[in-house]
Design a protein around this motif. Structure first.
Motif, mmCIF file in Angstrom:
data_model
loop_
_atom_site.group_PDB
_atom_site.id
_atom_site.type_symbol
_atom_site.label_atom_id
_atom_site.label_comp_id
_atom_site.label_asym_id
_atom_site.label_seq_id
_atom_site.Cartn_x
_atom_site.Cartn_y
_atom_site.Cartn_z
ATOM 1 N N MET A 138 9.576 2.505 53.309
ATOM 2 C CA MET A 138 10.337 1.920 52.195
ATOM 3 C C MET A 138 9.432 1.450 51.074
ATOM 4 O O MET A 138 9.868 1.289 49.944
ATOM 5 N N ASN A 139 8.151 1.290 51.373
ATOM 6 C CA ASN A 139 7.206 0.891 50.338
ATOM 7 C C ASN A 139 6.632 2.069 49.562
ATOM 8 O O ASN A 139 6.048 1.880 48.492
ATOM 9 N N GLU A 140 6.749 3.265 50.125
ATOM 10 C CA GLU A 140 6.164 4.464 49.513
ATOM 11 C C GLU A 140 7.208 5.584 49.436
ATOM 12 O O GLU A 140 6.904 6.749 49.664
ATOM 13 N N THR A 141 8.441 5.221 49.119
ATOM 14 C CA THR A 141 9.548 6.172 49.191
ATOM 15 C C THR A 141 9.348 7.355 48.256
ATOM 16 O O THR A 141 9.549 8.512 48.642
ATOM 17 N N ARG A 142 8.959 7.074 47.028
ATOM 18 C CA ARG A 142 8.775 8.148 46.038
ATOM 19 C C ARG A 142 7.661 9.095 46.465
ATOM 20 O O ARG A 142 7.795 10.318 46.329
ATOM 21 N N GLN A 143 6.590 8.555 46.992
ATOM 22 C CA GLN A 143 5.450 9.365 47.402
ATOM 23 C C GLN A 143 5.783 10.227 48.619
ATOM 24 O O GLN A 143 5.421 11.406 48.681
ATOM 25 N N ARG A 144 6.486 9.648 49.597
ATOM 26 C CA ARG A 144 6.722 10.337 50.858
ATOM 27 C C ARG A 144 7.961 11.238 50.847
ATOM 28 O O ARG A 144 8.050 12.170 51.651
ATOM 29 N N LEU A 145 8.913 10.949 49.967
ATOM 30 C CA LEU A 145 10.155 11.731 49.929
ATOM 31 C C LEU A 145 10.437 12.232 48.506
ATOM 32 O O LEU A 145 11.488 11.948 47.933
ATOM 33 N N PRO A 146 9.513 12.984 47.936
ATOM 34 C CA PRO A 146 9.688 13.424 46.540
ATOM 35 C C PRO A 146 10.889 14.334 46.325
ATOM 36 O O PRO A 146 11.400 14.408 45.209
ATOM 37 N N LYS A 147 11.364 15.010 47.378
ATOM 38 C CA LYS A 147 12.529 15.880 47.232
ATOM 39 C C LYS A 147 13.841 15.105 47.232
ATOM 40 O O LYS A 147 14.876 15.633 46.838
ATOM 41 N N ASN A 148 13.775 13.841 47.661
ATOM 42 C CA ASN A 148 14.987 13.026 47.754
ATOM 43 C C ASN A 148 15.041 11.899 46.734
ATOM 44 O O ASN A 148 16.114 11.341 46.490
ATOM 45 N N VAL A 149 13.906 11.562 46.156
ATOM 46 C CA VAL A 149 13.853 10.498 45.147
ATOM 47 C C VAL A 149 13.690 11.136 43.774
ATOM 48 O O VAL A 149 12.735 11.867 43.529
ATOM 49 N N GLY A 150 14.637 10.841 42.886
ATOM 50 C CA GLY A 150 14.629 11.468 41.569
ATOM 51 C C GLY A 150 14.123 10.578 40.457
ATOM 52 O O GLY A 150 14.242 10.926 39.280
ATOM 53 N N ASN A 151 13.587 9.406 40.816
ATOM 54 C CA ASN A 151 13.040 8.512 39.795
ATOM 55 C C ASN A 151 11.721 7.936 40.295
ATOM 56 O O ASN A 151 11.085 8.524 41.170
ATOM 57 N N GLY A 152 11.304 6.807 39.757
ATOM 58 C CA GLY A 152 10.011 6.244 40.134
ATOM 59 C C GLY A 152 10.091 5.077 41.088
ATOM 60 O O GLY A 152 9.116 4.342 41.238
ATOM 61 N N LEU A 153 11.227 4.901 41.743
ATOM 62 C CA LEU A 153 11.434 3.701 42.541
ATOM 63 C C LEU A 153 11.136 3.902 44.021
ATOM 64 O O LEU A 153 11.159 5.021 44.545
ATOM 65 N N ASN A 154 10.862 2.796 44.687
ATOM 66 C CA ASN A 154 10.763 2.714 46.137
ATOM 67 C C ASN A 154 11.845 1.785 46.649
ATOM 68 O O ASN A 154 12.338 0.918 45.906
ATOM 69 N N CYS A 155 12.210 1.919 47.922
ATOM 70 C CA CYS A 155 13.244 1.051 48.480
ATOM 71 C C CYS A 155 12.904 -0.428 48.286
ATOM 72 O O CYS A 155 13.779 -1.258 48.035
ATOM 73 N N SER A 156 11.619 -0.745 48.418
ATOM 74 C CA SER A 156 11.184 -2.144 48.363
ATOM 75 C C SER A 156 11.260 -2.761 46.972
ATOM 76 O O SER A 156 11.021 -3.961 46.821
ATOM 77 N N ASN A 157 11.612 -1.972 45.963
ATOM 78 C CA ASN A 157 11.805 -2.558 44.634
ATOM 79 C C ASN A 157 13.045 -3.450 44.586
ATOM 80 O O ASN A 157 13.099 -4.394 43.792
ATOM 81 N N CYS A 158 14.022 -3.155 45.427
ATOM 82 C CA CYS A 158 15.218 -4.001 45.515
ATOM 83 C C CYS A 158 15.252 -4.782 46.825
ATOM 84 O O CYS A 158 15.652 -5.946 46.847
ATOM 85 N N HIS A 159 14.852 -4.118 47.926
ATOM 86 C CA HIS A 159 14.809 -4.754 49.242
ATOM 87 C C HIS A 159 13.408 -5.346 49.405
ATOM 88 O O HIS A 159 12.515 -4.734 49.995
ATOM 89 N N LEU A 160 13.227 -6.534 48.870
ATOM 90 C CA LEU A 160 11.884 -7.098 48.737
ATOM 91 C C LEU A 160 11.229 -7.406 50.082
ATOM 92 O O LEU A 160 11.911 -7.631 51.087
ATOM 93 N N ALA A 161 9.897 -7.408 50.068
ATOM 94 C CA ALA A 161 9.089 -7.746 51.249
ATOM 95 C C ALA A 161 9.488 -6.917 52.452
ATOM 96 O O ALA A 161 9.660 -7.432 53.565
ATOM 97 N N GLY A 162 9.639 -5.621 52.240
ATOM 98 C CA GLY A 162 9.965 -4.740 53.350
ATOM 99 C C GLY A 162 11.346 -4.958 53.929
ATOM 100 O O GLY A 162 11.596 -4.664 55.100
ATOM 101 N N GLY A 163 12.244 -5.471 53.100
ATOM 102 C CA GLY A 163 13.614 -5.692 53.556
ATOM 103 C C GLY A 163 13.810 -6.973 54.331
ATOM 104 O O GLY A 163 14.807 -7.125 55.048
ATOM 105 N N ALA A 164 12.895 -7.919 54.180
ATOM 106 C CA ALA A 164 12.942 -9.156 54.964
ATOM 107 C C ALA A 164 13.232 -10.399 54.142
ATOM 108 O O ALA A 164 13.185 -11.517 54.676
ATOM 109 N N THR A 165 13.523 -10.243 52.842
ATOM 110 C CA THR A 165 13.747 -11.395 51.971
ATOM 111 C C THR A 165 15.232 -11.686 51.811
ATOM 112 O O THR A 165 16.009 -10.809 51.402
#
Length: 220
Positions: free
Chosen positions: A1-28
């Motif tokens: 979730m911290n490297e979503t764009r890098q690891r899933l370039p075929k599924n991510v169409g922008n510059g975001l990672n999951c952790s941009n909204c789900h902060l601290a690895g989804g633990a906040t």
């Protein structure tokens, strides 16, 4: 979730990672945490007008927040995300919605003022997200601070494209490390400003809220 764009370039169409909204690895808390999420799905979603699975909810984010393409349900990547969600939910009873789920409360009776929001953005947000909303790039994983509008941001079908949804996140989490310092009015105003800046269009949003209970801030 911290490297979503890098690891899933075929599924991510922008510059975001999951952790941009789900902060601290989804633990906040109040930053849409994944803690406990494993045990509350399937869940009814008014936007879909039906009961949806956790896989469907994850793919909602890929198609809307990530402006991309859904993951196959049986893919290794989907299995890994589900496994991480289950691990984060260790000890949370099935069916329990934990305190801090979602983005928290915001006064939706407040009338949004985009002009005032533009000033709040300049004063409180632009130093990280850029005067033009394009974010701050850093390193191989994309953005140190994500873009809030433009081609590399979430599309207009994302929950974050809604004024009061975004305002709840902003109120509790922004400026980063200073959550709770903005008033509800400031959070609503700045969210009205940045959510209505140019961004990718989600063609499927015309099918949202099929039962006629569309919120007042949902994008048309």
């Amino acid at each position: 979730m911290n490297e979503t764009r890098q690891r899933l370039p075929k599924n991510v169409g922008n510059g975001l990672n999951c952790s941009n909204c789900h902060l601290a690895g989804g633990a906040t808390a109040y930053a849409s945490p994944w803690v406990g999420i494993w045990g509350v799905f399937p869940e009814y979603r008014a936007r879909s007008g039906k009961l949806i699975s956790l896989q469907e909810r994850i793919n909602d984010c890929f198609e809307r927040s990530m402006n991309g393409k859904p993951l196959p349900y049986t893919s290794t990547e989907m299995t890994n995300i589900l496994a991480y969600m289950q691990w984060l939910s260790t000890g949370v009873p099935t069916g329990v919605s934990v305190t801090g789920r979602g983005f928290g409360a915001i006064d939706q009776k407040l009338k949004a003022d985009a002009n005032h929001g533009k000033q709040v953005y300049a004063d409180k947000c632009a130093s990280c997200h850029g005067a033009d909303g394009s974010g701050m790039k850093g390193g191989e994983h994309g953005y140190t601070f994500p873009p809030l509008w433009g081609a590399d941001s979430f599309n207009d079908g994302a929950g974050m494209a809604r004024t009061y949804t975004a305002a709840a996140f902003v109120k509790h989490n922004m400026p980063l490390g200073q959550g709770g310092t903005l008033t509800d009015q400031e959070a609503v105003d700045v969210s009205e400003f940045f959510t209505h800046q140019p961004r990718p269009v989600y063609p499927g949003k015309s099918h949202d809220w099929p039962l006629g209970d569309k919120p007042k801030d949902a994008r048309s």
